[in-house]
Design a protein around this motif. Structure first.
Motif, short mmCIF file in Angstrom:
data_model
loop_
_atom_site.label_atom_id
_atom_site.label_comp_id
_atom_site.label_asym_id
_atom_site.label_seq_id
_atom_site.Cartn_x
_atom_site.Cartn_y
_atom_site.Cartn_z
N MET A 171 3.61 -12.88 15.09
CA MET A 171 4.03 -11.71 16.03
C MET A 171 3.22 -10.51 15.30
O MET A 171 3.37 -10.13 14.14
CB MET A 171 5.63 -11.33 15.97
CG MET A 171 6.14 -10.38 16.66
SD MET A 171 8.06 -10.20 16.86
CE MET A 171 8.51 -10.32 15.40
N ASP A 172 2.55 -9.48 16.21
CA ASP A 172 1.88 -8.42 15.66
C ASP A 172 2.60 -7.26 15.45
O ASP A 172 3.85 -7.10 15.95
CB ASP A 172 0.73 -7.85 16.42
CG ASP A 172 1.46 -7.38 17.78
OD1 ASP A 172 2.25 -6.88 17.85
OD2 ASP A 172 0.54 -7.58 18.90
N GLY A 173 2.50 -6.36 14.49
CA GLY A 173 3.38 -5.23 14.02
C GLY A 173 3.79 -4.37 15.13
O GLY A 173 4.55 -3.54 14.96
N SER A 174 3.18 -4.22 16.26
CA SER A 174 3.29 -3.11 17.11
C SER A 174 4.19 -3.43 18.22
O SER A 174 4.70 -2.65 18.94
CB SER A 174 1.98 -2.92 18.03
OG SER A 174 1.61 -3.88 18.63
N ARG A 175 4.71 -4.59 18.07
CA ARG A 175 5.65 -5.22 19.06
C ARG A 175 7.35 -5.13 18.45
O ARG A 175 7.48 -5.32 17.23
CB ARG A 175 5.58 -6.87 19.23
CG ARG A 175 6.41 -7.39 20.36
CD ARG A 175 5.66 -8.57 21.01
NE ARG A 175 6.55 -9.53 21.41
CZ ARG A 175 6.11 -10.82 21.63
NH1 ARG A 175 4.89 -11.13 21.50
NH2 ARG A 175 7.25 -11.61 21.69
N ARG A 176 8.20 -4.64 19.01
CA ARG A 176 9.54 -4.29 18.85
C ARG A 176 10.10 -5.74 18.61
O ARG A 176 9.81 -6.62 19.39
CB ARG A 176 10.17 -3.48 19.82
CG ARG A 176 9.35 -2.21 19.75
CD ARG A 176 10.51 -1.20 20.29
NE ARG A 176 9.91 0.14 20.72
CZ ARG A 176 9.30 1.24 19.85
NH1 ARG A 176 9.27 0.72 18.60
NH2 ARG A 176 8.93 2.35 20.16
N TRP A 177 10.82 -5.87 17.60
CA TRP A 177 11.57 -7.39 17.27
C TRP A 177 12.33 -7.73 18.48
O TRP A 177 12.25 -8.88 18.91
CB TRP A 177 12.36 -7.20 16.12
CG TRP A 177 13.87 -6.19 16.08
CD1 TRP A 177 13.85 -4.98 15.94
CD2 TRP A 177 15.11 -6.85 16.60
NE1 TRP A 177 15.09 -4.60 16.37
CE2 TRP A 177 15.84 -5.59 16.73
CE3 TRP A 177 15.47 -7.93 17.12
CZ2 TRP A 177 17.15 -5.38 17.26
CZ3 TRP A 177 16.72 -8.09 17.56
CH2 TRP A 177 17.63 -7.00 17.65
N TRP A 178 13.07 -6.83 19.16
CA TRP A 178 14.10 -7.37 20.48
C TRP A 178 13.07 -7.67 21.64
O TRP A 178 13.96 -8.33 22.64
CB TRP A 178 14.93 -6.25 20.77
CG TRP A 178 14.54 -4.92 21.37
CD1 TRP A 178 13.93 -4.53 22.47
CD2 TRP A 178 14.01 -3.88 20.41
NE1 TRP A 178 13.58 -3.44 22.37
CE2 TRP A 178 13.56 -2.74 21.22
CE3 TRP A 178 14.43 -3.58 19.04
CZ2 TRP A 178 13.12 -1.56 20.97
CZ3 TRP A 178 14.02 -2.25 18.85
CH2 TRP A 178 13.40 -1.35 19.56
N THR A 179 11.86 -7.60 21.61
CA THR A 179 11.01 -8.00 22.76
C THR A 179 10.53 -9.53 22.52
O THR A 179 9.61 -9.95 23.24
CB THR A 179 9.87 -7.01 22.96
OG1 THR A 179 9.01 -7.19 22.08
CG2 THR A 179 10.60 -5.83 23.42
N SER A 180 10.85 -10.14 21.30
CA SER A 180 10.32 -11.43 20.89
C SER A 180 10.98 -12.57 21.72
O SER A 180 12.17 -12.06 21.65
CB SER A 180 9.96 -11.47 19.48
OG SER A 180 11.48 -11.76 18.90
N PRO A 181 10.40 -13.47 21.84
CA PRO A 181 10.99 -14.78 22.43
C PRO A 181 12.36 -15.07 21.63
O PRO A 181 13.30 -15.55 22.09
CB PRO A 181 10.08 -15.72 22.77
CG PRO A 181 8.83 -14.89 22.90
CD PRO A 181 8.80 -13.70 22.07
N ARG A 182 12.00 -15.04 20.16
CA ARG A 182 13.06 -15.78 19.30
C ARG A 182 14.05 -14.59 19.24
O ARG A 182 15.30 -15.34 19.12
CB ARG A 182 12.34 -15.64 17.97
CG ARG A 182 11.38 -16.94 17.70
CD ARG A 182 10.63 -16.84 16.60
NE ARG A 182 9.66 -15.76 16.58
CZ ARG A 182 9.26 -15.44 15.41
NH1 ARG A 182 9.29 -15.99 14.25
NH2 ARG A 182 8.04 -14.58 15.52
N ALA A 183 13.95 -13.43 19.54
CA ALA A 183 15.14 -12.51 19.61
C ALA A 183 15.90 -13.02 20.99
O ALA A 183 17.14 -12.73 21.02
CB ALA A 183 14.57 -11.07 19.74
N GLY A 184 15.15 -13.23 22.14
CA GLY A 184 15.87 -13.50 23.25
C GLY A 184 16.63 -14.71 23.11
O GLY A 184 17.51 -14.90 23.82
N VAL A 185 16.14 -15.71 22.60
CA VAL A 185 16.94 -16.97 22.15
C VAL A 185 18.23 -16.57 21.45
O VAL A 185 19.29 -17.07 21.52
CB VAL A 185 16.16 -18.07 21.13
CG1 VAL A 185 17.03 -19.24 20.79
CG2 VAL A 185 14.94 -18.34 22.05
N GLY A 186 18.08 -15.72 20.28
CA GLY A 186 19.40 -15.29 19.65
C GLY A 186 20.29 -14.42 20.51
O GLY A 186 21.55 -14.78 20.36
#
Length: 135
Positions: free
Chosen positions: A1-16
């Motif tokens: 995951m690149d540094g410009s992406r917010r953590w809550w937009t990652s698929p892993r956050a979506g799983v959680g």
């Protein structure tokens, strides 16, 4: 995951978020149902026709399906070539969504309803679709 992406937009956050939402909705639905015991009663009954708070049960199924869709996206990030794995996860998400929308009939409430009505006259197409989707 690149540094410009917010953590809550990652698929892993979506799983959680999806898994957490699933269990929060299950806990809320269980609290709304008089006599419901998570150790004895099925989660499906929380979304049933006749449940005290079917909205919480339907939200539970939606969060579960969302978590599985997010897991499919996470698999794509980790292993872009795993098309079969992503498709299987998307199929599982569809079955969870169908299982939630095909509501069983628990006219006396979710407590003690188990997987659906025990009386043959009360078995509906919806409860049969639900049972097939769960399997």
């Amino acid at each position: 995951m690149d540094g410009s992406r917010r953590w809550w937009t990652s698929p892993r956050a979506g799983v959680g978020i999806g898994v957490g939402g699933f269990w929060l909705a299950a806990a809320l639905g269980g609290r709304l149902e008089l006599g419901y015991q998570a150790s004895e009663d099925y989660l499906s009954a929380l979304a049933s026709v006749g449940a005290s708070g079917p909205g919480a049960g339907l939200l539970m199924f939606a969060c579960g399906a969302g978590a599985i869709v997010a897991a499919s996206a996470a698999v794509r990030e980790v292993e872009p070539a795993s098309v079969l794995g992503r498709r299987l996860l998307l199929a599982a998400a569809a079955f969870v969504a169908v299982g939630g929308l095909a509501r069983v009939r628990c006219l006396d409430g979710a407590a003690g309803c188990n997987a659906g009505p025990l009386v043959v006259e009360q078995v509906t197409v919806s409860s049969q679709v639900h049972a097939a989707a769960v399997l």
